[in-house]
Enzyme design. Sequence first.
Site, mmCIF file in Angstrom:
data_model
loop_
_atom_site.group_PDB
_atom_site.id
_atom_site.type_symbol
_atom_site.label_atom_id
_atom_site.label_comp_id
_atom_site.label_asym_id
_atom_site.label_seq_id
_atom_site.Cartn_x
_atom_site.Cartn_y
_atom_site.Cartn_z
ATOM 1 N N TRP A 199 0.849 -1.189 0.000
ATOM 2 C CA TRP A 199 0.000 0.000 0.000
ATOM 3 C C TRP A 199 0.894 1.252 0.000
ATOM 4 O O TRP A 199 1.889 1.299 0.732
ATOM 5 C CB TRP A 199 -0.912 -0.002 1.243
ATOM 6 C CG TRP A 199 -1.674 1.281 1.368
ATOM 7 C CD1 TRP A 199 -2.778 1.646 0.666
ATOM 8 C CD2 TRP A 199 -1.339 2.383 2.209
ATOM 9 N NE1 TRP A 199 -3.156 2.915 1.011
ATOM 10 C CE2 TRP A 199 -2.295 3.395 1.957
ATOM 11 C CE3 TRP A 199 -0.323 2.623 3.136
ATOM 12 C CZ2 TRP A 199 -2.265 4.622 2.621
ATOM 13 C CZ3 TRP A 199 -0.297 3.848 3.794
ATOM 14 C CH2 TRP A 199 -1.275 4.830 3.536
ATOM 15 N N ASP A 367 -15.555 9.110 0.024
ATOM 16 C CA ASP A 367 -16.156 8.239 1.034
ATOM 17 C C ASP A 367 -16.843 9.038 2.161
ATOM 18 O O ASP A 367 -16.292 10.031 2.639
ATOM 19 C CB ASP A 367 -15.008 7.392 1.625
ATOM 20 C CG ASP A 367 -15.509 6.262 2.489
ATOM 21 O OD1 ASP A 367 -16.723 6.146 2.678
ATOM 22 O OD2 ASP A 367 -14.649 5.488 2.952
ATOM 23 N N ARG A 443 -10.233 -3.625 7.435
ATOM 24 C CA ARG A 443 -10.783 -2.261 7.428
ATOM 25 C C ARG A 443 -12.242 -2.272 7.903
ATOM 26 O O ARG A 443 -13.094 -1.587 7.350
ATOM 27 C CB ARG A 443 -10.675 -1.624 6.041
ATOM 28 C CG ARG A 443 -10.500 -0.109 6.100
ATOM 29 C CD ARG A 443 -10.673 0.561 4.759
ATOM 30 N NE ARG A 443 -10.254 1.956 4.820
ATOM 31 C CZ ARG A 443 -10.821 2.941 4.137
ATOM 32 N NH1 ARG A 443 -11.815 2.720 3.323
ATOM 33 N NH2 ARG A 443 -10.371 4.163 4.248
ATOM 34 N N TRP A 477 -14.769 4.097 -8.303
ATOM 35 C CA TRP A 477 -15.161 2.747 -7.834
ATOM 36 C C TRP A 477 -13.995 2.199 -7.026
ATOM 37 O O TRP A 477 -12.958 1.878 -7.586
ATOM 38 C CB TRP A 477 -15.482 1.859 -9.028
ATOM 39 C CG TRP A 477 -15.854 0.436 -8.710
ATOM 40 C CD1 TRP A 477 -15.185 -0.416 -7.892
ATOM 41 C CD2 TRP A 477 -16.965 -0.312 -9.226
ATOM 42 N NE1 TRP A 477 -15.809 -1.640 -7.844
ATOM 43 C CE2 TRP A 477 -16.904 -1.611 -8.669
ATOM 44 C CE3 TRP A 477 -18.003 -0.014 -10.114
ATOM 45 C CZ2 TRP A 477 -17.840 -2.607 -8.975
ATOM 46 C CZ3 TRP A 477 -18.919 -1.012 -10.416
ATOM 47 C CH2 TRP A 477 -18.840 -2.288 -9.841
ATOM 48 N N ASP A 478 -14.201 2.083 -5.730
ATOM 49 C CA ASP A 478 -13.107 1.687 -4.835
ATOM 50 C C ASP A 478 -13.259 0.230 -4.408
ATOM 51 O O ASP A 478 -14.354 -0.354 -4.503
ATOM 52 C CB ASP A 478 -13.127 2.611 -3.603
ATOM 53 C CG ASP A 478 -11.749 2.829 -3.012
ATOM 54 O OD1 ASP A 478 -10.839 2.011 -3.273
ATOM 55 O OD2 ASP A 478 -11.581 3.814 -2.266
ATOM 56 N N MET A 479 -12.190 -0.360 -3.908
ATOM 57 C CA MET A 479 -12.207 -1.750 -3.420
ATOM 58 C C MET A 479 -11.114 -1.824 -2.368
ATOM 59 O O MET A 479 -9.938 -1.856 -2.707
ATOM 60 C CB MET A 479 -11.906 -2.663 -4.600
ATOM 61 C CG MET A 479 -12.210 -4.123 -4.407
ATOM 62 S SD MET A 479 -10.862 -5.036 -3.649
ATOM 63 C CE MET A 479 -11.384 -6.690 -3.951
ATOM 64 N N CYS A 526 -10.172 2.231 -8.439
ATOM 65 C CA CYS A 526 -9.315 2.517 -7.309
ATOM 66 C C CYS A 526 -9.380 1.275 -6.438
ATOM 67 O O CYS A 526 -10.388 0.577 -6.403
ATOM 68 C CB CYS A 526 -9.892 3.724 -6.556
ATOM 69 S SG CYS A 526 -9.055 4.109 -5.010
ATOM 70 N N ASP A 548 -2.493 5.742 -3.067
ATOM 71 C CA ASP A 548 -2.897 6.703 -2.037
ATOM 72 C C ASP A 548 -1.740 7.613 -1.658
ATOM 73 O O ASP A 548 -1.929 8.585 -0.932
ATOM 74 C CB ASP A 548 -3.404 5.963 -0.787
ATOM 75 C CG ASP A 548 -4.851 5.529 -0.953
ATOM 76 O OD1 ASP A 548 -5.524 6.042 -1.865
ATOM 77 O OD2 ASP A 548 -5.307 4.663 -0.185
HETATM 78 C C1 GLA Z 1 -9.200 4.300 -0.467
HETATM 79 C C2 GLA Z 1 -8.885 5.209 -1.639
HETATM 80 C C3 GLA Z 1 -8.826 6.633 -1.173
HETATM 81 C C4 GLA Z 1 -10.132 7.017 -0.530
HETATM 82 C C5 GLA Z 1 -10.450 6.050 0.605
HETATM 83 C C6 GLA Z 1 -11.832 6.288 1.171
HETATM 84 O O1 GLA Z 1 -8.133 4.228 0.412
HETATM 85 O O2 GLA Z 1 -7.704 4.832 -2.249
HETATM 86 O O3 GLA Z 1 -8.537 7.491 -2.238
HETATM 87 O O4 GLA Z 1 -11.154 7.009 -1.480
HETATM 88 O O5 GLA Z 1 -10.384 4.699 0.164
HETATM 89 O O6 GLA Z 1 -12.143 5.418 2.168
#
Ligand code: GLA
Length: 730
Positions: A199, A367, A443, A477-479, A526, A548
């Site tokens: 990360w 978020d 998380r 769109w996050d994961m 993302c 990030d």
């Molecule tokens: C991830 C994304 C960030 C942000 C956070 C929100 O870590 O990479 O850019 O959107 O989630 O929880």
Amino acid sequence: MSITYNEKNRSFKLTANNTCYMLQVVSYGYLAHVYFGKSLPDDDLTYLLRLDENPFTPETNDRDRASFMDTLPMEYPVFGLGDYREHAISIMDKNGASTCDLRYKSHKIYNGKPKLEGLPATFTNSDDEAQTLEVVMEDKPAGLEVTLVYTAFERLDVITRSVRVKNVGADNVKLTRIYSTCVEFNDDKMDMITLNGSWARERAMERCRLHHGKQLVDSMRGESSHQSNPFTALCSHNADEDSGEVYGFNFVYSGNFVSEAEVTQHKKTRYLMGINSCDFEWLLEPDECFTAPEVVMVYSDSGLGKMSRTFHDLYRNNLIRGEYKDKRRPILINNWEATYFDFNAEKLYQIAEQASKLGIEMLVMDDGWFGHRNADNSSLGDWFVNENKIEGGLKALVDRVNSLGMKFGIWFEPEMISPDSELYRAHPDWAIQVKGRELTLCREQYVLDYSRKDVRDYVYGMMKKILDSANIEYIKWDMNRQLTEVASNALPRERQRELWHRYVLGVYDLMDRLTTDYPHILLENCSGGGARFDPGMLYFSPQIWCSDDTDAVERLKIQYGTSMCYPCSAMGAHVSDCPNHTVGRSTPFTTRGHVAMVGTFGYELDVTKISQQDRDAIPAQIEEFNKYNTLVRTGDHYRIGNMFEDNMWDAWMFVAKDKSEALFEFVQVIGRPNERSRTIKLKGLDPDAYYFEEATPDKKLSGAALMQCGINIGGLWGDYQSKILHFVKA
Ligand code: GLA
């Protein structure tokens, strides 16, 4: 014709630009790999197979067929017949045995490129761009037909491969491994380049000499991952940026993968790439098919730089889709690092209002806008607006932002479910889980079972309501977590090990629905930063959040590694506040802009709170971005510095395809005393043309001099300083 079949020696020759790939049907219908590399005029290179050497072919010496199997360069090696090198396919037949035996049955050659069912893949824009060869292999006792699919691109040094398996028998068969490619090299003197990470440190380049035995990178995390990327290059020991032979492999897939090289007893190298076979099985009932995802294979005779540029051209033209494919992306401001979870509609509006005055074009609400989410411990799955924060509702906020002349974008994490959510309370069985075992939190969240259509439909229904409720023009769109306890409440026992792959297919299905129903929405992928930066995702979203880590210095490495196979136009990159939230480093605002300009560009800070000086710098920074964005998006990318080798400085270029102009960017990472200026040799220019730097139109130098003798870069005072130069053809 880019693909030909030679009846006499039963060989196939695929020509992709200046690259050639050959395979041949040999004794008893086995399929051998003959050659992959620089174009050759010949169409018979059978001698490379050494069929006239001990152990000969089974036709002349069948008393030791196993040795033949163990030495022949195999096009698609099977498990169980005496080839003890790494195999590409293994099965469990109706009796539980693993052996598979594939023999040539038929083939066909046609123009264009087929779609892969349910999977992302490169495509042709017209049928004359590529030709495809399908070689059908059969395992009669098991009742399997295995079709090896190859596409050769006419004008790019690219061959793609995938595999289709059909159960043509009367009994069930399980696939226990089904890789997508295998290439045999007549050599063991090669280096393996991979992209490892973590990360905030994604895609760091690493180079090692191959040695006897197996060496691999892989993922078993349910996504391509921070830790390794589905990319590998094999190259000659002397290969560098600009010279030497390089073979690049990239998997068009977003789940578990393996990328493996094996140096064998006779000093040859076998390379394989495919879905990781750990915990993988796929049941094929009679008439059922399975498609293995695509591997893109690029050959370069001029080093890593050319390999990367070939990948970039392919992905920009033949992988990325949608309305934004060839367009400048809106300059956005994202509120994540500005506010984290601590925001409301008014705060967002204030950011947008200030941003709009500075020339920023889109507000992205990250978020924390849904359910009762005020930290990362709740509400994933409850995709309805939290009106305590977004007072007056989403439409009112979007309308207000639109009235400033700005677009509006929104964050989702559609694959996830929080234990503290209405969704989990109603459907605890929708989380991926092993019955009777405690679920592992990561998380503070679980993963939804995307193999289930009912789950996908439900989540999509919620997303649609949001998207239809206001003028939303962008989705992030996050994961944010990897998979554990991988089992499904909806799959029978004999299909449980299909879940890893079914999960990825489910994600693709939903992204496909989303991009089809909302073609005007710009989708950015993302995954906790850049854990799913892979070609599978690029097929659905023209850009992916790189990391990030937004620190300009860390980004030099991250963007360098990413550029190995992914185009800069796809790299999500923002200017953020200092001291940087991830590493605590303070870099000049200008340098942050220059580094973010390599990617999609935007801001990730509270524009109402930064210093007046930084705020004042934004309009000019945006103007600079706009000036060069076409060059960055469409030009050829040249890496000059390499922070993995010398972390004192970095430099790179973008050169227009017609070589009429070039952007040169330099970062002095650490300032040193009493040093003369640094000579940097430019790349990619027309040696016969003359160029001037925009600020000094009277000083002309030939492209040859700029590349051969270089330019002197000096006069930068302090650490983390940057400079850009614009060269224009005279
Ligand atoms: C991830 C994304 C960030 C942000 C956070 C929100 O870590 O990479 O850019 O959107 O989630 O929880």
